[in-house]
Design a protein around this motif. Structure first.
Motif, mmCIF file in Angstrom:
data_model
loop_
_atom_site.group_PDB
_atom_site.id
_atom_site.type_symbol
_atom_site.label_atom_id
_atom_site.label_comp_id
_atom_site.label_asym_id
_atom_site.label_seq_id
_atom_site.Cartn_x
_atom_site.Cartn_y
_atom_site.Cartn_z
ATOM 1 N N PRO A 43 -0.602 -0.079 -1.283
ATOM 2 C CA PRO A 43 -0.839 -1.132 -2.278
ATOM 3 C C PRO A 43 -2.324 -1.233 -2.621
ATOM 4 N N GLN A 44 -2.615 -1.267 -3.908
ATOM 5 C CA GLN A 44 -3.993 -1.391 -4.390
ATOM 6 C C GLN A 44 -4.211 -2.790 -4.949
ATOM 7 N N ALA A 87 5.093 1.487 -11.454
ATOM 8 C CA ALA A 87 4.739 1.176 -10.064
ATOM 9 C C ALA A 87 5.502 -0.064 -9.637
ATOM 10 N N LEU A 88 5.329 -0.369 -8.364
ATOM 11 C CA LEU A 88 5.835 -1.617 -7.810
ATOM 12 C C LEU A 88 4.661 -2.601 -7.798
ATOM 13 N N TYR A 89 4.845 -3.743 -8.399
ATOM 14 C CA TYR A 89 3.784 -4.739 -8.461
ATOM 15 C C TYR A 89 4.141 -5.890 -7.535
ATOM 16 N N LEU B 88 7.839 1.918 6.728
ATOM 17 C CA LEU B 88 6.454 2.272 6.406
ATOM 18 C C LEU B 88 5.548 1.169 6.937
ATOM 19 N N TYR B 89 4.535 1.553 7.698
ATOM 20 C CA TYR B 89 3.659 0.589 8.336
ATOM 21 C C TYR B 89 2.252 0.705 7.769
ATOM 22 N N PHE B 90 1.698 -0.444 7.407
ATOM 23 C CA PHE B 90 0.349 -0.486 6.844
ATOM 24 C C PHE B 90 -0.575 -1.316 7.725
ATOM 25 N N PHE B 106 -5.499 -2.199 2.269
ATOM 26 C CA PHE B 106 -4.549 -1.515 3.116
ATOM 27 C C PHE B 106 -4.967 -0.086 3.424
ATOM 28 N N GLY B 107 -4.515 0.394 4.572
ATOM 29 C CA GLY B 107 -4.615 1.818 4.860
ATOM 30 C C GLY B 107 -3.575 2.561 4.052
ATOM 31 N N SER B 108 -3.535 3.850 4.222
ATOM 32 C CA SER B 108 -2.655 4.702 3.413
ATOM 33 C C SER B 108 -1.207 4.640 3.859
ATOM 34 N N GLY B 109 -0.955 4.011 4.990
ATOM 35 C CA GLY B 109 0.423 3.858 5.442
ATOM 36 C C GLY B 109 0.867 4.988 6.359
#
Lengths: 114, 116
Positions: A43-44, A87-89, B88-90, B106-109
């Motif tokens: 997520p960005q 994308a997923l928002y 999926l873990y962040f 967040f990290g890249s997961g």
């Protein structure tokens, strides 16, 4: 317990169209965050609001705008949509903008641009 | 720049075995660190956070994480993995900007896969 509500859950648009996503935070949460998660991406951060004022800005394109209303709900407006906007928002809310408050996320709105 | 890194894209563990998902951070000042989990087509769910105090933090679903300041790490752990832990873990860190507003990045997961 009430959670963060996002609508719509799914949205399909054509290129160059406009889309609006809505977010209703948890009651008494005064801060709202928007994140964009592309396929297989993390997520960005896009933008955040505290007490109806923009508090921080991330990698949000100029084609996007957002605001937080008097009832604390927020809307993300996206214009001149591009394929890459698919994308997923996620919207998230927290009690205050600072501190180690946990962000609670909504289920997300999936935007597909054709 | 403040950031978190998750060096493993995928972790595979047999059910019943202990699991570790790695995270390292780079922040100025005292770090506020988080772990979130994401199931398919779902939002991110908070697992646990480290602010201060005990280096071992316990969270939801039997997960815990160990804060190690010297190694700048915050690895997620669970003594006995379940198939239902597959997700999926962040790892995430709170970032304070010039305006004193804060957000988390967040990290890249890491995709955790637990085999029966």
């Amino acid at each position: 317990a009430a959670g963060v509500i996002q609508s719509p859950r799914h949205l399909i648009k054509e290129k160059r169209e406009t889309a609006t996503l809505k977010c209703y935070p948890i009651p008494r949460h005064d801060t709202v965050y928007w994140y964009q998660q592309g396929p297989g991406q993390d997520p960005q951060f896009l933008i955040s609001f505290y007490e109806k004022m923009q508090s921080d800005k991330g990698s949000i394109p100029d084609r996007f705008s957002a605001q937080q209303f008097s009832d604390y709900h927020s809307e993300l407006n996206m214009s001149s949509l591009e394929l890459g906007d698919s994308a997923l928002y996620f919207c998230a809310s927290s009690p205050t903008v600072s501190g180690a408050n946990v962000l609670t996320f909504g289920a997300g709105s999936r935007l597909t641009v054709l | 720049a403040q950031s978190v890194a998750q060096p493993e894209d995928q972790v595979n563990v047999a059910e019943g075995n202990p699991l570790t998902v790695k995270c390292t951070y780079s922040v100025s000042g005292n770090p506020y660190l988080f772990w979130y989990v994401q199931y398919p087509n779902r939002g991110l769910q908070f697992l646990l956070k480290y602010i201060t105090g005990d280096n071992l933090v316990k969270g939801s679903y039997g997960f815990e994480a160990e804060f190690n300041k010297s190694q700048t790490s915050f690895h997620l752990k669970k003594p006995s993995a379940l198939v239902s832990d597959s997700a999926l873990y962040f790892c995430a860190v709170r970032v304070i900007s010039y305006s004193s507003a804060s957000k988390i990045i967040f990290g890249s997961g890491t995709r955790l896969s637990i085999r029966p």
